[in-house]
Design an enzyme around this catalytic site. Structure first.
Site, PDB file in Angstrom:
ATOM      1  N   LYS A  35       0.809  -1.218   0.000  1.00 43.82           N
ATOM      2  CA  LYS A  35       0.000   0.000   0.000  1.00 43.82           C
ATOM      3  C   LYS A  35       0.850   1.281   0.000  1.00 43.82           C
ATOM      4  CE  LYS A  35      -1.440   0.846   4.025  1.00 43.82           C
ATOM      5  NZ  LYS A  35      -1.451   2.007   4.894  1.00 43.82           N
ATOM      6  N   THR A  36       1.772   1.358   0.939  1.00 45.58           N
ATOM      7  CA  THR A  36       2.604   2.561   1.037  1.00 45.58           C
ATOM      8  C   THR A  36       3.465   2.710  -0.206  1.00 45.58           C
ATOM      9  OG1 THR A  36       2.690   2.120   3.389  1.00 45.58           O
ATOM     10  CG2 THR A  36       4.138   3.824   2.562  1.00 45.58           C
ATOM     11  N   ASP A 220      -4.111   8.315   2.764  1.00 45.84           N
ATOM     12  CA  ASP A 220      -3.748   6.986   3.236  1.00 45.84           C
ATOM     13  C   ASP A 220      -4.777   6.515   4.265  1.00 45.84           C
ATOM     14  OD1 ASP A 220      -2.257   4.735   3.591  1.00 45.84           O
ATOM     15  OD2 ASP A 220      -0.782   5.654   4.925  1.00 45.84           O
ATOM     16  N   GLU A 221      -4.944   5.229   4.437  1.00 48.75           N
ATOM     17  CA  GLU A 221      -5.868   4.662   5.454  1.00 48.75           C
ATOM     18  C   GLU A 221      -7.250   5.310   5.365  1.00 48.75           C
ATOM     19  OE1 GLU A 221      -4.914   2.128   7.131  1.00 48.75           O
ATOM     20  OE2 GLU A 221      -2.860   2.344   7.893  1.00 48.75           O
ATOM     21  N   GLN A 251      -9.927  -3.441   7.220  1.00 46.26           N
ATOM     22  CA  GLN A 251      -9.064  -3.051   8.337  1.00 46.26           C
ATOM     23  C   GLN A 251      -9.578  -1.807   9.043  1.00 46.26           C
ATOM     24  OE1 GLN A 251      -4.696  -3.684   8.069  1.00 46.26           O
ATOM     25  NE2 GLN A 251      -5.097  -4.000   5.904  1.00 46.26           N
ATOM     26  N   ARG A 608      -0.827  -9.714  10.489  1.00 41.08           N
ATOM     27  CA  ARG A 608       0.470  -9.157  10.886  1.00 41.08           C
ATOM     28  C   ARG A 608       1.569 -10.204  10.760  1.00 41.08           C
ATOM     29  NH1 ARG A 608      -0.473  -4.978   9.386  1.00 41.08           N
ATOM     30  NH2 ARG A 608      -2.398  -5.953   8.757  1.00 41.08           N
TER      31      ARG A 608
END
Length: 736
Positions: A35-36, A220-221, A251, A608
């Site tokens: 994503k980043t 983002d997010e 998420q 994770r």
DNA sequence: CTGCAGACCTGCGTC
DNA sequence: AGGTCTGCAG
């Protein structure tokens, strides 16, 4: 210009997202899908392929950490820092706008940001002044109410009038609070966003300026945005600009603090020609882990739909361990950690995740006993600590003695003989004359309005602050030197040194760390909106948690809540305390939608793990001083069975013979059976939801059950006697 | 004015 | 169980 370096290392979907045309786009990025990376490459692409100046770009994140990381990675990819680009948190950017346009925003130039602690203090102060009953309207709840309203973009005047006295009281408090903030130039976190939104709404020329400036906005997010953030984004992007929203509806775990998952679901309604790309290839975890995550999350409705996959093989199944109690659970975890460590793995590659902070203590004790280094994430923010806030308040007071909040905070820290009584008098004079507390104190001293002893103490305090003010004026001193002197003059070091225990030591350390942070503070980095380095530093201290964990780089096991684990990854992960009532939390049963959020939280936890995941639960657990018996979490059952394996510890722990651990797979079967039978407890005639009568406790409702045969127990919520667990074979329950 | 003892409550926690 | 907050004795 050759731009291939931006696309080369990406997969097809990532490339599609990065090289998408200059239009609104939504990147649904699954956990571990890069994503980043996509966000950073997208920025580079916009700059190089479309020749958009960094000046015309804005990238918004939720945390300072994420903002810093993005900034660093852009620089890494492009080679130079993106000059003129706005990269920051929602609050950071809103703050910047307000500093730059304070007059248009209806603020005074010297406005100050309050953190949640300051906010609570202010609310308490107002309530006391108005003699409002703090038991009927608990100050914490008042804060919570105000913040929730602001998250929704509502001022006191917009809060709908309801007819019950409680809500009316809340609304009234909001009015008074608004008034006090206005008068003192104080802005809470929610106000930053609300004010920035209003600034744009009421200044069309200004809005137009920014809409034209920011050709493209990246967020983002996105699943974490709340109503006011979303509204502000819509304004800033406008009709001409466009947005790249990156997020993952699976998420979304911050509903309780106002995040609206609908924002990501409704994006196409408000941003035209939305181009949606799904990133589903996962580069983090093994096949088993992903299959477990997919299986679990498929139990949620209303998803945008996504299925993670990997081409890196199945890996090991997820291990499930049933601890006899929370001690046993901790022992098991540490046993595995030691094994991994002895196999040559770094401790920092292992993480223990839990639902609530209270769970960490038992695990910590075990780690200490085994002398394994660990680090707890989250917890207290550096700048939130009492000693730090006190030092900052002295600095505030030195800049502006009329800062009542700062005055209240430190007037008697360390104790200097100005007690509640004297402070009360100062407050009273200040209120009667409509002046600041400092001015009131000044009158007391000059006109001897108080007994000599108290007046002298106040005089001493004022001289101390005046001394600090002149220290502040000294052009030869850097920010670090100034704090060093302020701390010394206030006598904060000896004050904390004489505190008992290790606490005082830590506080002294933290104060030294503050001096360090101040010396290292680079004012030029934070641009032109600030009038002095000290002002910029104080603002930064409120907005930035300050990741000042001293042993950050020491190799240590990582402990954190599931919430703070979002965005991180570890080769070895433990998810502890996976039990009904704990995870999912019992509080999630009441409100619709909350259980789904718990499930997403579990999804975050599972994803994770890179190589190996352990899920543990305890059959009995001491929490808040009393013992509870919870069944394994439903989330374990929702994971496809072929991904799981039960483990037992070789070195058996001592346990009463009578408390044989039930076979794990059998317990799953049993529960599945229970579900099929409509939650009927086997071999009895009591069912979930039945009303029952007990000879001593009276009537109640069956709310939970567990076990079978002679050990079967039910949880009954009695009308008068509270909630109790009863063993069916002993308790003489009558079904009504 | 300060320090200690009991009552209270208890989820996650960015900015 | 444990930290914070309020109430009373020195």
């Amino acid at each position: 210009m050759d731009v291939s370096f931006i696309l080369d290392a990406l997969n097809d979907k990532q490339r599609e997202a990065v090289a998408a045309p200059l239009q609104n786009s939504l990147v649904l990025a699954g956990a571990g899908s890069g994503k980043t990376r996509v966000l950073v490459h997208r920025i580079a692409w916009l700059m190089h392929a479309y020749e958009i100046s960094p000046y015309s770009l804005m990238a918004v994140t939720f945390t300072n950490k994420a903002a810093r990381e993005m900034q660093a990675r852009i620089e890494q990819l492009v080679g130079v820092p993106p000059q003129g680009m706005w990269v920051g948190t929602f609050h950071g950017i809103a703050h910047r706008l307000l500093r730059a346009h304070w007059r248009d925003a209806g603020l005074k130039e010297s406005f100050q940001i309050m953190d949640s602690d300051d906010q609570l203090r202010l609310v308490k102060r107002i309530m006391r002044e108005l003699s409002i009953d703090e038991t009927r309207w608990p100050p914490k709840q008042v804060c919570w109410f105000i913040n929730a309203q602001k998250d929704e973009g509502r001022r006191a005047a917009h809060v709908p009038d309801s007819h019950d006295p409680f809500s009316r009281g809340m609304r009234e408090m909001y009015y008074h609070y608004e008034e006090a903030c206005e008068k003192n130039g104080l802005l809470d976190f929610g106000e930053l966003l609300l004010r920035a939104h209003e600034l744009m709404l009421t200044n069309p020329a200004l809005l137009k300026h920014y809409q034209q400036r920011f050709v493209h906005v990246l967020v983002d997010e996105f699943q974490d945005t709340n109503t006011i953030q979303y509204a502000w984004l819509r304004l800033m992007v406008g009709e001409e600009g466009s947005i790249t929203a990156v997020g993952d509806d699976d998420q979304s775990i911050y509903g309780w603090r106002g995040a609206k998952i609908e924002n990501i679901q409704n994006l196409s309604k408000h941003f035209k020609d939305l181009h949606t790309i799904r990133l589903e290839q996962n580069y983090r975890s093994t096949g088993h882990i992903l299959k477990a995550a997919n299986g679990l999350i498929s139990n949620n409705d209303d998803r945008l739909g996504k299925e993670l996959w990997t081409d890196s093989g199945e890996g090991e199944p997820i291990s499930v361990y049933a601890g006899f109690n929370e001690q046993d659970e901790a022992r098991f975890i540490i046993e595995i950690i030691k094994k991994w460590r002895d196999d040559g793995n770094a401790l920092k590659d292992m993480a223990i995740l839990y639902r609530s902070n209270a769970q960490s203590r038992v695990i910590e004790e075990c780690l200490v006993r085994e002398q394994i280094a660990y680090r707890i994430y989250g917890g207290h923010r550096f700048y939130d600590r009492l000693e730090i806030k006190n030092a900052l308040a002295y600095a505030r007071l030195a800049i502006d003695p009329n800062d009542d909040g700062a005055m209240e905070r430190v007037i008697n820290v360390p104790t200097r003989g100005i007690g509640e009584r004297s402070i009360g008098t100062i407050r009273e004079i200040a209120r009667d004359q409509g002046c600041s507390m400092w001015q009131a104190a000044d009158q007391i001293v000059t006109h001897s309005l108080m007994p000599a002893r108290a007046a002298n103490a106040i005089k001493g305090f004022m001289q101390l602050i005046q001394g600090m003010a002149s220290t502040l004026q000294n052009p030869d001193l850097g920010l670090g030197d100034i704090f060093d002197q302020i701390i010394a003059e206030a006598g904060l070091i000896p004050y904390h040194e004489k505190e008992k225990g290790e606490k005082g030591e830590a506080r002294v350390e933290n104060l030294k760390e503050l001096v360090n942070a101040a010396s290292g503070f680079n004012w030029l980095e934070t641009d032109e909106e600030f009038s002095s380095p000290m002002m910029a530093f104080l603002d930064q201290a409120v907005l930035d948690a300050g990741e000042a964990q001293a042993d950050e780089y020491q190799d240590s096991v990582q402990l954190m809540t599931l919430h703070s684990a979002k965005g991180l990854e570890f080769p070895l992960v433990f998810m502890a305390g996976v039990e009904e009532n704990l995870f999912p939390s019992r509080m999630s049963f009441e409100e619709p939608g909350r259980l789904e959020e718990e499930r997403r939280l579990c999804y975050v936890g599972i994803t994770r793990a890179m190589q190996k995941l352990y899920i543990t639960y305890a059959e009995s657990r001491r929490l808040h001083g009393s013992e509870s018996f919870n069944s394994p979490s439903r989330f374990i059952r929702e994971i496809p069975e072929e991904c799981l394996e039960e483990v037992r510890l070789r070195s058996q722990v001592a346990r009463p013979v009578s408390m044989q651990r039930p076979d794990y797979s059998a317990s799953i079967q049993r529960q599945n059976q229970n579900i099929m039978q409509g939650h009927t407890v086997p071999e009895t005639n009591v069912s979930m939801g039945d009303r029952v009568k007990h000879p001593i406790f009276g009537e109640g409702l069956v709310v939970n059950y567990e076990g079978q045969g002679p050990q079967a127990r039910v949880q009954v919520n009695f009308d008068d006697a509270g909630t109790k667990w009863l063993v069916l074979s002993f308790a003489k329950l009558e079904v009504l």
